[in-house]
Write a protein that holds these residues in place. Structure first.
Motif, PDB file in Angstrom:
ATOM      1  N   ARG A   1      26.264  -0.543 -15.631  1.00 48.18           N
ATOM      2  CA  ARG A   1      25.912   0.417 -17.027  1.00 48.18           C
ATOM      3  C   ARG A   1      24.850   1.011 -16.999  1.00 48.18           C
ATOM      4  NH1 ARG A   1      26.282  -3.869 -22.019  1.00 48.18           N
ATOM      5  NH2 ARG A   1      24.292  -4.562 -21.952  1.00 48.18           N
TER       6      ARG A   1
ATOM      7  N   TYR B   1      29.441   3.198 -18.102  1.00 48.68           N
ATOM      8  CA  TYR B   1      30.029   2.412 -17.299  1.00 48.68           C
ATOM      9  C   TYR B   1      30.364   2.819 -15.755  1.00 48.68           C
ATOM     10  CZ  TYR B   1      29.075  -1.065 -20.974  1.00 48.68           C
ATOM     11  OH  TYR B   1      28.521  -1.858 -21.920  1.00 48.68           O
ATOM     12  N   TYR B   2      29.903   1.937 -14.953  1.00 46.98           N
ATOM     13  CA  TYR B   2      30.413   2.411 -13.451  1.00 46.98           C
ATOM     14  C   TYR B   2      31.121   1.268 -12.955  1.00 46.98           C
ATOM     15  CZ  TYR B   2      27.091   6.390 -14.359  1.00 46.98           C
ATOM     16  OH  TYR B   2      26.421   7.392 -14.779  1.00 46.98           O
ATOM     17  N   CYS B   3      32.174   1.443 -12.045  1.00 40.31           N
ATOM     18  CA  CYS B   3      32.731   0.413 -11.063  1.00 40.31           C
ATOM     19  C   CYS B   3      32.013   0.723  -9.817  1.00 40.31           C
ATOM     20  CB  CYS B   3      34.024   0.397 -10.947  1.00 40.31           C
ATOM     21  SG  CYS B   3      34.968   1.882 -10.491  1.00 40.31           S
TER      22      CYS B   3
ATOM     23  N   ALA C   1      37.506   5.215 -12.693  1.00 39.32           N
ATOM     24  CA  ALA C   1      37.288   4.351 -13.748  1.00 39.32           C
ATOM     25  C   ALA C   1      37.762   5.104 -14.781  1.00 39.32           C
ATOM     26  CB  ALA C   1      35.738   3.961 -13.937  1.00 39.32           C
TER      27      ALA C   1
ATOM     28  N   TRP D   1      30.842  -4.027 -12.103  1.00 39.31           N
ATOM     29  CA  TRP D   1      30.690  -3.130 -13.092  1.00 39.31           C
ATOM     30  C   TRP D   1      29.303  -3.128 -13.664  1.00 39.31           C
ATOM     31  CZ3 TRP D   1      34.538   0.045 -14.852  1.00 39.31           C
ATOM     32  CH2 TRP D   1      35.674  -0.244 -14.865  1.00 39.31           C
TER      33      TRP D   1
ATOM     34  N   LEU E   1      38.070  -1.621 -19.688  1.00 40.46           N
ATOM     35  CA  LEU E   1      37.867  -0.976 -18.500  1.00 40.46           C
ATOM     36  C   LEU E   1      38.676  -1.084 -17.479  1.00 40.46           C
ATOM     37  CD1 LEU E   1      33.976  -0.231 -18.762  1.00 40.46           C
ATOM     38  CD2 LEU E   1      35.886   0.997 -20.289  1.00 40.46           C
TER      39      LEU E   1
ATOM     40  N   ILE F   1      35.242  -9.972 -16.240  1.00 40.53           N
ATOM     41  CA  ILE F   1      35.939  -9.288 -15.172  1.00 40.53           C
ATOM     42  C   ILE F   1      36.956  -9.959 -14.582  1.00 40.53           C
ATOM     43  CG2 ILE F   1      34.142 -10.292 -13.682  1.00 40.53           C
ATOM     44  CD1 ILE F   1      34.019  -7.513 -12.259  1.00 40.53           C
TER      45      ILE F   1
ATOM     46  N   CYS G   1      39.361   0.232 -13.294  1.00 42.45           N
ATOM     47  CA  CYS G   1      38.946   0.932 -11.938  1.00 42.45           C
ATOM     48  C   CYS G   1      40.038   0.775 -10.756  1.00 42.45           C
ATOM     49  CB  CYS G   1      37.654   0.487 -11.547  1.00 42.45           C
ATOM     50  SG  CYS G   1      36.778   1.071 -10.043  1.00 42.45           S
TER      51      CYS G   1
ATOM     52  N   TYR H   1      39.436  -4.884 -13.676  1.00 43.89           N
ATOM     53  CA  TYR H   1      39.191  -4.727 -14.979  1.00 43.89           C
ATOM     54  C   TYR H   1      37.912  -5.255 -15.754  1.00 43.89           C
ATOM     55  CZ  TYR H   1      44.435  -3.991 -14.537  1.00 43.89           C
ATOM     56  OH  TYR H   1      45.366  -3.967 -14.141  1.00 43.89           O
ATOM     57  N   LEU H   2      37.333  -4.690 -16.695  1.00 43.42           N
ATOM     58  CA  LEU H   2      36.513  -5.286 -17.633  1.00 43.42           C
ATOM     59  C   LEU H   2      36.903  -5.430 -19.044  1.00 43.42           C
ATOM     60  CD1 LEU H   2      33.524  -6.370 -17.255  1.00 43.42           C
ATOM     61  CD2 LEU H   2      32.614  -4.310 -18.123  1.00 43.42           C
TER      62      LEU H   2
END
Length: 123
Positions: free
Chosen positions: A37, A93-95, A5, A35, A19, A69, A21, A79-80
């Motif tokens: 968070r 933020y995590y994918c 990410a 995604w 964002l 998204i 990933c 993408y975000l």
């Protein structure tokens, strides 16, 4: 499978960030994606999810109409797009990915997690 990410940063309220990933070790088209968070002192929450086909999406109520998204299977990237950011969006933020069912994303138990990227929104 690895998820990388990027795209976080510091932005003023009302600003935007995108964002990204990238999936490696397999191809993005094999996976449902999400995604998540996690804000300081709070649990991890699902922000947005997208099905393997790219048509079905779902969003946390507080980000609907602000976040989008999307996925580009040719680039193995999800993408975000985050617009009109608010201080409450500040979090890591995590994918995440799951090759079995999108339900695993919605249950918060995907098979794969990426490292986090920090998003900080100042007021």
């Amino acid at each position: 499978v690895q998820l990388q990410a990027s795209g976080g940063g510091l932005v003023q309220a009302g600003g935007s960030l995108r964002l990204s990933c990238v999936v490696s070790g397999s191809t993005l088209s094999n996976f449902h994606m999400g995604w998540f968070r996690q804000a300081p002192g709070k649990g991890r929450e699902l922000v947005a999810a997208i099905g393997r086909g790219g048509v079905a999406t779902g969003y946390l109520n507080s980000v609907k109409d602000r976040f989008t998204i999307s996925r580009d299977n040719a680039k193995d990237t999800v993408y975000l797009q985050m617009n009109n950011l608010e201080p409450a969006d500040t979090a890591i933020y995590y994918c995440a990915a799951d090759g079995d069912t999108v339900g695993m994303i919605f249950r918060g138990t995907p098979a794969y997690w990426g490292q986090g990227t920090q998003v900080t929104v100042s007021s």
